[in-house]
Design an enzyme around this catalytic site. Structure first.
Site, PDB file in Angstrom:
ATOM      1  N   GLY A  37       4.790  -4.812   1.622  1.00 46.26           N
ATOM      2  CA  GLY A  37       3.976  -6.012   1.759  1.00 46.26           C
ATOM      3  C   GLY A  37       2.560  -5.650   2.157  1.00 46.26           C
ATOM      4  N   CYS A  38       1.906  -6.557   2.823  1.00 44.85           N
ATOM      5  CA  CYS A  38       0.525  -6.348   3.250  1.00 44.85           C
ATOM      6  C   CYS A  38       0.430  -5.119   4.138  1.00 44.85           C
ATOM      7  CB  CYS A  38       0.034  -7.573   4.008  1.00 44.85           C
ATOM      8  SG  CYS A  38      -1.629  -7.370   4.666  1.00 44.85           S
ATOM      9  N   PHE A  39      -0.481  -4.219   3.816  1.00 43.71           N
ATOM     10  CA  PHE A  39      -0.577  -2.989   4.599  1.00 43.71           C
ATOM     11  C   PHE A  39      -1.021  -3.218   6.031  1.00 43.71           C
ATOM     12  CE2 PHE A  39      -4.343  -1.922   1.536  1.00 43.71           C
ATOM     13  CZ  PHE A  39      -5.155  -2.921   2.058  1.00 43.71           C
ATOM     14  N   TRP A  40      -1.711  -4.315   6.312  1.00 44.82           N
ATOM     15  CA  TRP A  40      -2.120  -4.589   7.694  1.00 44.82           C
ATOM     16  C   TRP A  40      -0.908  -4.680   8.612  1.00 44.82           C
ATOM     17  CZ3 TRP A  40      -5.347  -9.562   6.462  1.00 44.82           C
ATOM     18  CH2 TRP A  40      -6.490  -9.219   5.725  1.00 44.82           C
TER      19      TRP A  40
END
Length: 183
Positions: A11-14
């Site tokens: 998913g979102c790397f953050w």
């Protein structure tokens, strides 16, 4: 022993970056892109879904402190490996569940881990996590690095990254680094 590397897309790397930064033995976490067919892609290009890249994090870690098998366990705890080309509100192939292996041993461990999850019926749906050799890792733009640390009050971070951090702190208490030693 030398530093080792692992590359995961969930998913979102953050969110994945923030979760892994909590752990003892993680020397650095770099958000970036892997698995695509375009050289040196930009965030904007990756977001179109047309470059073939996944948002990933690349970990540099001390294998004497934390093993690849432990990293796999944490990875499969902080994201949903049954969602094809999405994680929560983020939809598109750039948000796919993927493990980009750095050598044959990582590939064998990752596929065996997935086989064990499937055999144990850990999830209601099948695991869709891709396992493939890492060809090239492209670091994301600087503003994506350490995003949660730089933006702890961001609504997206509070809704999606913070619960992953909480999960790591609760389920892997013995692996969480002291705040002053986190990467």
């Amino acid at each position: 022993m030398a530093q080792a590397r692992a590359t995961f897309g969930g998913g979102c790397f953050w969110c994945i970056e923030a979760a892994f930064k909590e752990l003892e033995g993680i020397e650095s976490v770099t958000s970036g892109y892997a698995g695509g067919h375009v050289d040196d892609p930009s965030y904007e290009a990756v977001c179109t879904g047309e470059t073939g890249h996944a948002e990933v994090v690349q970990l540099a870690y001390d294998p004497q402190t934390i093993g690849y098998d432990e990293l796999l366990e944490i990875f499969f705890t902080v994201h949903d490996p049954t969602q094809l080309n999405r994680q929560g509100p983020d939809v598109g192939s750039q948000y796919r569940s993927a493990i980009f292996t750095h050598d044959d041993t990582q590939h064998e461990l990752a596929t065996a881990f997935i086989d064990e999850l499937e055999a144990a019926d850990v999830y209601d749906d099948g695991v869709v996590t891709e396992v493939e050799p890492l060809e090239t890792f492209y670091p994301a733009e600087e503003y994506h690095q350490d995003y949660f640390e730089k933006n702890p009050t961001d609504a997206y971070c509070r809704m999606h990254a913070a619960p992953k951090i909480d999960k790591v702190r609760e389920q892997f208490t013995d692996r969480v680094a002291e705040p002053s030693t986190r990467s």
